[in-house]
Design an enzyme around this catalytic site. Structure first.
Site, PDB file in Angstrom:
ATOM      1  N   PRO A 101       0.711  -1.174   0.134  1.00 10.13           N
ATOM      2  CA  PRO A 101      -0.105  -0.070   0.039  1.00 10.13           C
ATOM      3  C   PRO A 101       0.841   1.185  -0.071  1.00 10.13           C
ATOM      4  CG  PRO A 101      -0.242  -1.139   2.037  1.00 10.13           C
ATOM      5  CD  PRO A 101       0.713  -2.021   1.185  1.00 10.13           C
ATOM      6  N   GLU A 128       2.539  -8.211   8.345  1.00  8.70           N
ATOM      7  CA  GLU A 128       2.900  -6.610   8.557  1.00  8.70           C
ATOM      8  C   GLU A 128       3.640  -6.050   7.359  1.00  8.70           C
ATOM      9  OE1 GLU A 128       1.824  -4.256  10.553  1.00  8.70           O
ATOM     10  OE2 GLU A 128       0.747  -5.617  11.440  1.00  8.70           O
ATOM     11  N   ARG A 166      -5.326  -7.431 -20.524  1.00  8.19           N
ATOM     12  CA  ARG A 166      -6.187  -6.954 -21.407  1.00  8.19           C
ATOM     13  C   ARG A 166      -5.624  -6.024 -22.444  1.00  8.19           C
ATOM     14  NH1 ARG A 166     -11.476  -6.375 -20.023  1.00  8.19           N
ATOM     15  NH2 ARG A 166     -11.754  -4.361 -21.220  1.00  8.19           N
ATOM     16  N   ASP A 181     -11.993   1.886 -23.746  1.00  6.81           N
ATOM     17  CA  ASP A 181     -12.146   1.781 -22.278  1.00  6.81           C
ATOM     18  C   ASP A 181     -11.969   2.951 -21.541  1.00  6.81           C
ATOM     19  OD1 ASP A 181     -13.097  -1.178 -22.221  1.00  6.81           O
ATOM     20  OD2 ASP A 181     -10.887  -1.836 -21.808  1.00  6.81           O
TER      21      ASP A 181
HETATM   22  C1  LIG Z   1      -1.630  -5.839   5.974  1.00 10.16           C
HETATM   23  S1  LIG Z   1      -0.810  -5.486   4.631  1.00 10.16           S
HETATM   24  C2  LIG Z   1       0.547  -4.863   5.135  1.00 10.16           C
HETATM   25  C3  LIG Z   1       0.397  -3.357   5.489  1.00 10.16           C
HETATM   26  C4  LIG Z   1       1.629  -2.706   5.991  1.00 10.16           C
HETATM   27  N1  LIG Z   1       1.782  -2.958   7.193  1.00 10.16           N
HETATM   28  C5  LIG Z   1       1.587  -1.172   5.929  1.00 10.16           C
HETATM   29  O1  LIG Z   1       0.874  -0.580   6.684  1.00 10.16           O
HETATM   30  O2  LIG Z   1       2.082  -0.685   4.965  1.00 10.16           O
HETATM   31  C6  LIG Z   1      -0.026  -7.061   4.161  1.00 10.16           C
HETATM   32  C7  LIG Z   1       0.416  -7.103   2.495  1.00 10.16           C
HETATM   33  O3  LIG Z   1      -0.672  -6.938   1.854  1.00 10.16           O
HETATM   34  C8  LIG Z   1      -0.291  -6.361   0.391  1.00 10.16           C
HETATM   35  N2  LIG Z   1      -1.201  -5.082   0.461  1.00 10.16           N
HETATM   36  C9  LIG Z   1      -2.037  -4.498   1.300  1.00 10.16           C
HETATM   37  N3  LIG Z   1      -2.856  -3.346   0.645  1.00 10.16           N
HETATM   38  C10 LIG Z   1      -2.188  -3.294  -0.396  1.00 10.16           C
HETATM   39  C11 LIG Z   1      -2.447  -2.437  -1.719  1.00 10.16           C
HETATM   40  N4  LIG Z   1      -3.390  -1.307  -1.365  1.00 10.16           N
HETATM   41  N5  LIG Z   1      -1.894  -2.546  -2.732  1.00 10.16           N
HETATM   42  C12 LIG Z   1      -1.032  -3.581  -3.041  1.00 10.16           C
HETATM   43  N6  LIG Z   1      -0.786  -4.508  -1.960  1.00 10.16           N
HETATM   44  C13 LIG Z   1      -1.219  -4.298  -0.762  1.00 10.16           C
HETATM   45  C14 LIG Z   1       1.007  -5.974   0.843  1.00 10.16           C
HETATM   46  O4  LIG Z   1       1.901  -7.055  -0.035  1.00 10.16           O
HETATM   47  C15 LIG Z   1       1.367  -5.959   1.884  1.00 10.16           C
HETATM   48  O5  LIG Z   1       2.736  -6.541   2.413  1.00 10.16           O
END
Ligand SMILES: C[S@@+](CC[C@H](N)C(=O)[O-])C[C@H]1O[C@@H](n2cnc3c(N)ncnc32)[C@H](O)[C@@H]1O
Length: 266
Positions: A101, A128, A166, A181
């Site tokens: 994220p 995490e 796509r 699109d």
């Molecule tokens: C619970 S999340 C960890 C979030 C992290 N503790 C933080 O606050 O940045 C677990 C995993 O989900 C994936 N993930 C979560 N949200 C995402 C997003 N918006 N885009 C891409 N991957 C995401 C990532 O690979 C991340 O390591």
């Protein structure tokens, strides 16, 4: 194009990528994907892939060793440690993308950029997230699919595979190009209608039934402009607009009645 996907939960991918457009593209050899279970690259009897965070706090962190080992083995990368010089980058290295994220936001232009690569590696985090050394020393890119937090990178990887597939030539078939699109043109797409022409008294716009190709094209363009102006005016600043488009948008600004009439179709 080929995707290598690294995950602790490969079973999650069964289904979404085994149907419809992605599956057809896989069958046609337009796209291929390989799933790697990071646990298979962990050492020891228990094949541990996560551990407690240094400094304390809740949650677990994915360990670096299995992830490095998986990527190095699959991509044929020479193992590297601190202090060693980088191997000369090849002319087109495989992007190694961490799903997080905290990454740059995925959108249609990023999808287009990725579609240009013959091979891409995607790392799905869990818990995490991954040990920071994975991000700093292994990954070449970090992508987020939006400002929200998922439980893992698997859904994000599937979103990317679908959106990129796509765009690959032949993936949608001749009939169904991605060119119109939403976002592909910088505008939201015009509304669609299909048979019946009258459903419970809600009629398809008469012009669409006329068979007059040029008028239909003009209507679609104007509807796309109107819809974008109403829902995502920010996109108009970046869209490539013709003089006719600009004149139409100026008329909309001035002529509320025209805007209202056209909105009836939205
Ligand atoms: C619970 S999340 C960890 C979030 C992290 N503790 C933080 O606050 O940045 C677990 C995993 O989900 C994936 N993930 C979560 N949200 C995402 C997003 N918006 N885009 C891409 N991957 C995401 C990532 O690979 C991340 O390591």
């Amino acid at each position: 194009m080929h995707f290598d996907i690294f995950t602790l939960f490969p079973a999650m991918f069964a289904g979404p990528l085994d149907d419809s457009i992605v599956m057809r593209a896989r069958t046609a050899g337009i796209v291929s994907l390989a799933l790697y279970n990071i646990r298979d690259y962990a050492e020891g009897k228990h094949a541990i892939t996560d551990d407690y965070p240094y400094g304390g706090g809740g949650g677990m962190v994915m360990k670096p060793e299995p992830i490095f080992r998986a990527l190095e083995s699959v991509l044929g990368l020479p193992p590297r440690s601190a202090g060693e010089l980088e191997a000369a980058p090849s002319s087109r290295p495989t992007p190694i993308i961490l799903l997080t994220p905290q990454g740059r936001r995925f959108d249609q232009s990023v999808a287009l950029e990725l579609a240009d690569h013959p091979r891409i590696a995607l790392i799905c985090g869990r818990y995490e997230g991954v040990d920071e050394r994975v991000r700093r020393q292994l990954c070449t890119d970090e992508i987020s699919i939006g400002d929200f937090v998922l439980s893992g990178g698997e859904l994000a990887a599937m979103v990317i595979v679908d959106a990129v597939t796509r765009l690959l030539p032949g993936a949608l078939g001749a009939e169904q190009g991605a060119a119109d699109d939403s976002h592909a043109t910088g505008l939201l797409e015009y509304p669609h209608y299909t048979r019946p022409p009258d459903f419970r008294g809600w009629r398809v716009p008469e012009l669409l039934l006329s068979g007059h190709h040029a008028n239909v094209q003009r209507w679609r363009r104007q509807q796309a402009l109107l819809r974008t102006a109403l829902r995502r005016p920010d996109m108009l600043e970046m869209a490539w607009l013709t003089d006719d488009d600009l004149a139409f948008l100026a008329r909309l600004e001035q002529d509320r009645e025209l805007a209202g009439r056209l909105q009836a179709d939205l």
